[in-house]
Design a protein around this motif. Structure first.
Motif, short mmCIF file in Angstrom:
data_model
loop_
_atom_site.label_atom_id
_atom_site.label_comp_id
_atom_site.label_asym_id
_atom_site.label_seq_id
_atom_site.Cartn_x
_atom_site.Cartn_y
_atom_site.Cartn_z
N ASP A 7 0.80 -1.22 0.00
CA ASP A 7 0.00 0.00 0.00
C ASP A 7 0.84 1.27 0.00
OD1 ASP A 7 1.03 -0.21 2.51
OD2 ASP A 7 -0.86 0.01 3.58
N LYS A 8 2.14 1.14 -0.30
CA LYS A 8 3.02 2.31 -0.40
C LYS A 8 3.63 2.37 -1.79
CE LYS A 8 2.65 3.48 3.99
NZ LYS A 8 1.71 2.40 4.36
N VAL A 9 3.60 3.55 -2.38
CA VAL A 9 4.22 3.75 -3.69
C VAL A 9 5.47 4.60 -3.50
CG1 VAL A 9 3.95 4.69 -6.01
CG2 VAL A 9 2.01 3.61 -4.88
N ILE A 10 6.62 4.06 -3.88
CA ILE A 10 7.87 4.81 -3.86
C ILE A 10 8.08 5.37 -5.26
CG2 ILE A 10 10.35 4.71 -3.43
CD1 ILE A 10 9.85 2.28 -1.67
N VAL A 11 7.96 6.66 -5.40
CA VAL A 11 8.07 7.30 -6.71
C VAL A 11 9.55 7.51 -7.04
CG1 VAL A 11 7.43 9.27 -8.15
CG2 VAL A 11 5.84 8.42 -6.41
N LEU A 12 10.01 6.82 -8.08
CA LEU A 12 11.39 6.96 -8.54
C LEU A 12 11.43 7.95 -9.70
CD1 LEU A 12 12.51 3.20 -8.59
CD2 LEU A 12 12.61 4.84 -6.70
N GLU A 13 12.49 8.72 -9.77
CA GLU A 13 12.56 9.75 -10.81
C GLU A 13 14.01 9.97 -11.24
OE1 GLU A 13 10.39 13.98 -11.51
OE2 GLU A 13 11.59 13.82 -9.69
N SER A 14 14.20 10.09 -12.54
CA SER A 14 15.46 10.52 -13.13
C SER A 14 15.15 11.65 -14.10
CB SER A 14 16.16 9.35 -13.84
OG SER A 14 15.38 8.92 -14.95
#
Length: 216
Positions: A141-148
């Protein structure tokens, strides 16, 4: 005549007393001034501490390449009862998973898309992407938003354990149990058995680029 002499002596004594009182007052003022300066002005130890703190701040602002390669900060999270970590420099935010919209014609590891403050982000299930077996009931139930610079997507987790700093020299070769496709996306394992993911490789892998499918 004797009365007059006594009066002169008393006058001299009074003047002497006044002089002595003035000197004492000056001494008290000087003592007060020194005390105030000690309170307002930092001691040598305080100056040394302040300079050390400033040096540490400057060192963090301009970290040498050797120091930068020595360690990095990771977000630790749980996935299928295993501990994972990913470099925090690639983590934009952690968002609660809710109101996910499934997409047709996408790989099984693509759970769908979520709206994060007006931005549509695809969500990846690493368990399915790594072809891991389900291990009992999990929350996910947790979304870890990854970004480059060129990519952004979310990966789901059961829970966020916290933030810690690890040294690159402490990362060991992968364990014999970490095989298959998962092995290609790992930096290694720490002594505490935290599996460190290669965020840069995840964010540049064409298999995980689903933005065009989302847009279509």
């Amino acid at each position: 005549m004797s009365t007059h002499k006594t009066t002169n002596k008393e006058t001299v004594q009074k003047k002497t007393n006044k002089t002595l009182d003035w000197r004492a007052a000056k001494q008290r003022l000087e003592a007060a001034r020194i005390a105030i300066e000690r309170i307002l002005a930092p001691s040598a130890e305080d100056v040394q501490r302040i300079l050390k703190e400033r040096a540490q701040i400057l060192a963090r602002e301009a970290v040498p390449t050797e120091a930068a390669n020595a360690g990095f900060e990771v977000i630790e999270f749980l996935l299928a009862h295993e501990r994972y970590g990913i470099a925090s420099e690639y983590v934009r935010e952690v968002y609660p998973l809710e109101d996910i919209t499934q997409l047709p014609c996408t790989p099984p590891f693509v759970l769908g898309i979520v709206n994060v403050r007006g931005e549509i982000i695809s969500v990846i299930d690493l368990k399915k992407f790594f072809d891991l077996p389900d291990k009992g009931l999990t929350n996910l139930d947790k979304v870890i938003v990854l970004e480059s610079e060129d990519m952004v997507f979310g990966i789901i987790a059961d829970a966020i354990s916290g933030v810690c700093r690890i040294q690159r020299t402490d990362i060991q070769a992968t364990l014999p149990t970490l095989t298959g496709i998962r092995e290609d996306y790992l930096l290694g394992v720490t002594a505490e058995r935290v599996v460190i993911l290669d965020a840069e490789k995840l964010l540049t892998d064409e298999k995980l680029i689903v933005q065009e499918q989302v847009g279509g």
